[in-house]
Write a protein that holds these residues in place. Sequence first.
Motif, PDB file in Angstrom:
ATOM      1  N   ILE A 256     -18.091  14.465 -39.029  1.00  0.00           N
ATOM      2  CA  ILE A 256     -18.404  14.905 -37.496  1.00  0.00           C
ATOM      3  C   ILE A 256     -19.452  14.301 -37.043  1.00  0.00           C
ATOM      4  N   ASP A 257     -20.664  13.971 -37.295  1.00  0.00           N
ATOM      5  CA  ASP A 257     -21.487  13.179 -36.718  1.00  0.00           C
ATOM      6  C   ASP A 257     -21.153  11.737 -36.527  1.00  0.00           C
ATOM      7  N   LEU A 258     -20.582  11.213 -37.549  1.00  0.00           N
ATOM      8  CA  LEU A 258     -20.294   9.927 -37.163  1.00  0.00           C
ATOM      9  C   LEU A 258     -19.072   9.784 -36.248  1.00  0.00           C
ATOM     10  N   ILE A 259     -18.084  10.618 -36.163  1.00  0.00           N
ATOM     11  CA  ILE A 259     -17.075  10.588 -34.951  1.00  0.00           C
ATOM     12  C   ILE A 259     -17.792  10.877 -33.605  1.00  0.00           C
ATOM     13  N   ALA A 260     -18.875  11.821 -33.678  1.00  0.00           N
ATOM     14  CA  ALA A 260     -19.697  12.266 -32.402  1.00  0.00           C
ATOM     15  C   ALA A 260     -20.312  10.758 -31.798  1.00  0.00           C
ATOM     16  N   MET A 261     -21.284  10.343 -32.717  1.00  0.00           N
ATOM     17  CA  MET A 261     -21.739   9.058 -32.062  1.00  0.00           C
ATOM     18  C   MET A 261     -20.907   7.805 -31.776  1.00  0.00           C
ATOM     19  N   GLY A 262     -19.584   7.741 -32.418  1.00  0.00           N
ATOM     20  CA  GLY A 262     -18.821   6.869 -31.961  1.00  0.00           C
ATOM     21  C   GLY A 262     -18.248   7.209 -30.744  1.00  0.00           C
ATOM     22  N   VAL A 263     -17.654   8.507 -30.383  1.00  0.00           N
ATOM     23  CA  VAL A 263     -17.204   8.813 -29.196  1.00  0.00           C
ATOM     24  C   VAL A 263     -18.111   8.565 -28.145  1.00  0.00           C
ATOM     25  N   SER A 264     -19.490   9.135 -28.502  1.00  0.00           N
ATOM     26  CA  SER A 264     -20.406   8.789 -27.406  1.00  0.00           C
ATOM     27  C   SER A 264     -20.533   7.273 -26.988  1.00  0.00           C
ATOM     28  N   ILE A 265     -20.614   6.540 -27.982  1.00  0.00           N
ATOM     29  CA  ILE A 265     -20.977   5.045 -27.406  1.00  0.00           C
ATOM     30  C   ILE A 265     -19.759   4.332 -26.640  1.00  0.00           C
ATOM     31  N   ILE A 266     -18.487   4.852 -26.973  1.00  0.00           N
ATOM     32  CA  ILE A 266     -17.424   4.472 -26.491  1.00  0.00           C
ATOM     33  C   ILE A 266     -17.419   4.979 -25.089  1.00  0.00           C
ATOM     34  N   VAL A 267     -17.647   6.076 -24.958  1.00  0.00           N
ATOM     35  CA  VAL A 267     -17.574   6.990 -23.433  1.00  0.00           C
ATOM     36  C   VAL A 267     -18.698   6.037 -22.459  1.00  0.00           C
ATOM     37  N   ILE A 268     -19.934   6.115 -23.261  1.00  0.00           N
ATOM     38  CA  ILE A 268     -21.030   5.468 -22.404  1.00  0.00           C
ATOM     39  C   ILE A 268     -20.519   3.808 -21.814  1.00  0.00           C
ATOM     40  N   LEU A 269     -20.118   3.023 -22.971  1.00  0.00           N
ATOM     41  CA  LEU A 269     -19.528   1.722 -22.572  1.00  0.00           C
ATOM     42  C   LEU A 269     -18.632   1.988 -21.413  1.00  0.00           C
ATOM     43  N   GLY A 270     -17.775   2.967 -21.383  1.00  0.00           N
ATOM     44  CA  GLY A 270     -16.770   3.076 -20.594  1.00  0.00           C
ATOM     45  C   GLY A 270     -17.418   3.395 -19.097  1.00  0.00           C
ATOM     46  N   VAL A 271     -18.441   4.241 -18.863  1.00  0.00           N
ATOM     47  CA  VAL A 271     -18.948   4.573 -17.813  1.00  0.00           C
ATOM     48  C   VAL A 271     -19.862   3.248 -17.304  1.00  0.00           C
ATOM     49  N   ALA A 272     -20.291   2.706 -18.151  1.00  0.00           N
ATOM     50  CA  ALA A 272     -21.038   1.277 -17.821  1.00  0.00           C
ATOM     51  C   ALA A 272     -19.975   0.344 -17.148  1.00  0.00           C
ATOM     52  N   PHE A 273     -18.917   0.095 -17.853  1.00  0.00           N
ATOM     53  CA  PHE A 273     -17.716  -0.748 -17.071  1.00  0.00           C
ATOM     54  C   PHE A 273     -17.370   0.103 -15.874  1.00  0.00           C
ATOM     55  N   PHE A 274     -17.250   1.303 -15.495  1.00  0.00           N
ATOM     56  CA  PHE A 274     -16.929   1.966 -14.238  1.00  0.00           C
ATOM     57  C   PHE A 274     -17.931   1.651 -13.258  1.00  0.00           C
ATOM     58  N   LEU A 275     -19.031   1.688 -13.405  1.00  0.00           N
ATOM     59  CA  LEU A 275     -20.197   1.282 -12.609  1.00  0.00           C
ATOM     60  C   LEU A 275     -20.325   0.120 -12.215  1.00  0.00           C
ATOM     61  N   THR A 276     -20.187  -0.841 -13.102  1.00  0.00           N
ATOM     62  CA  THR A 276     -20.607  -2.152 -12.962  1.00  0.00           C
ATOM     63  C   THR A 276     -19.076  -3.041 -12.409  1.00  0.00           C
ATOM     64  N   ARG A 277     -18.101  -2.606 -12.902  1.00  0.00           N
ATOM     65  CA  ARG A 277     -16.723  -3.304 -12.802  1.00  0.00           C
ATOM     66  C   ARG A 277     -15.942  -3.006 -11.803  1.00  0.00           C
ATOM     67  N   THR A 278     -15.742  -1.797 -11.524  1.00  0.00           N
ATOM     68  CA  THR A 278     -14.889  -1.145 -10.432  1.00  0.00           C
ATOM     69  C   THR A 278     -15.169  -0.987  -8.992  1.00  0.00           C
ATOM     70  N   ARG A 279     -14.505  -1.014  -8.012  1.00  0.00           N
ATOM     71  CA  ARG A 279     -14.814  -0.778  -6.594  1.00  0.00           C
ATOM     72  C   ARG A 279     -15.501   0.556  -6.505  1.00  0.00           C
ATOM     73  N   ILE A 280     -14.895   1.596  -7.009  1.00  0.00           N
ATOM     74  CA  ILE A 280     -15.539   3.002  -6.776  1.00  0.00           C
ATOM     75  C   ILE A 280     -16.843   3.102  -7.536  1.00  0.00           C
ATOM     76  N   GLY A 281     -17.123   2.348  -8.826  1.00  0.00           N
ATOM     77  CA  GLY A 281     -18.313   2.398  -9.445  1.00  0.00           C
ATOM     78  C   GLY A 281     -19.112   1.627  -8.545  1.00  0.00           C
ATOM     79  N   LYS A 282     -19.082   0.443  -7.962  1.00  0.00           N
ATOM     80  CA  LYS A 282     -19.842  -0.307  -7.121  1.00  0.00           C
ATOM     81  C   LYS A 282     -20.314   0.496  -5.808  1.00  0.00           C
ATOM     82  N   ALA A 283     -19.269   1.082  -5.336  1.00  0.00           N
ATOM     83  CA  ALA A 283     -19.858   1.861  -4.225  1.00  0.00           C
ATOM     84  C   ALA A 283     -20.389   3.294  -4.504  1.00  0.00           C
TER      85      ALA A 283
END
Length: 449
Positions: free
Chosen positions: A298-325
């Motif tokens: 569960i610890d391994l899954i939790a760290m993997g999920v956290s990293i994937i979600v954080i990368l997704g948020v980073a993409f949203f903020l830097t690459r999408t129109r709503i994120g840039k806004a």
Amino acid sequence: MGPTTLAVQRRRPWVVAFLGILIALSAFLLQPPASASAETTDDGQEVTDFYFAGVITFDDDPVEGVVMTIEGNGFKGETETDAEGKWRLYVPEKDKYTLTVDESTLPDGVIVDASLLPPGTQPIAGTTASFEVEFGLTGTKIMNLFLGEGERITVSFIDQLLSRLVGGLNFGLLLALASMGAALIYGTTRLSNFAHAEMVTWGGLVALVTTTFWHLPLWLGIAAAVIGGGLFGWALDAGLWRPLRRRGLGVVQLMIVSIGLSLALRYAFQYLIGGGTRQLPGASPAPIQFGPISLSYIDLIAMGVSIIVILGVAFFLTRTRIGKATRAISDNPQLAAASGIDVDKVVRYVWILSGTLAAISGILWAYFRPGVKWDMGMQMLLLIFAAITLGGLGTAFGALVGSLIVGIAVEVSTLWIPSDLKYASALVVLIVILLVRPQGLLGRRERLG
């Protein structure tokens, strides 16, 4: 620009640092006090109907002053043997626990004799001083422990440090999910949302209800919690925060409203699920050893999920129109509105994203603690505010960096200080860094002129 304006701007970084520390301390003080009516023992334990007890002897003589700890389902208790070698540890409910004898308090040259452990007691691999215990048909379990001569198994400082660094990274990543959402809310609305703790609790609560109460599959419960988190964020903004913003309430007034909302939601959760700790399916699995590092799947899954979600948020903020806004509004809301950005629409998306991130963090926190409790989010709120202030107010990436620092500091600090004080270490780190850099690690100092 007048002299008064310049003076205010020169002081602003220190004002921000002071407000951040004040908010973190307020979050800590808002935690509900323990019930004064509960009966307690001389060593501070709350008396319940369930307890483990016994006597520790060596060569048939009682051993005094041996420290015993018990841990499980988000609970931890401690006591020590009296002059007759007797001990008793109370627990909140019948379940499986880990009982540990502090070997540093044993006489020199002796260990717990594993060959004389009570029937059904299983030592944890690699030590005879820590073992799994559980109740039988009654709410009491008598466990007499016998000491014998032997060599103690010790763990080197480097191995302990590596283990706690990984544990701190795991904790920091799940803390980052909640902190990034709260930072985005602050950046776009300037609201210090104390009710963000209940948004974290909401994620664990929905997962608990769907899996334990309704007996649905775990994957469906997690999906319901994530979707429910987004809907909860949307509902809070549509039903409360947007109408208050349109009425022109100031940030201090909104913060006070968030404190009241936090209290109301917290006790509503207590009314729904009670005051105990409930487990999600698959909690507390057997650990897997990676050298000195012990992690469960569960610890391994939790760290993997956290990293994937954080990368997704980073993409949203830097690459999408709503994120840039979103970033534009955080930098200068008036200029963003003047350039044609629909501020209310972007803020609504931010609340939905923040609710989703908080729900994911709540699920992972329920497995990390482990257990779902009505005030579990409040236990994170101090650390969330500390991470946001440490990284730089209003920046999601700063919240990420701050969360990792706080998570590692909390876990590593237990090498030198008692575990009960580990959360205070995050506040110490926060104060030290803000004294050097008042705007936070990634915050920007206001320019003059």
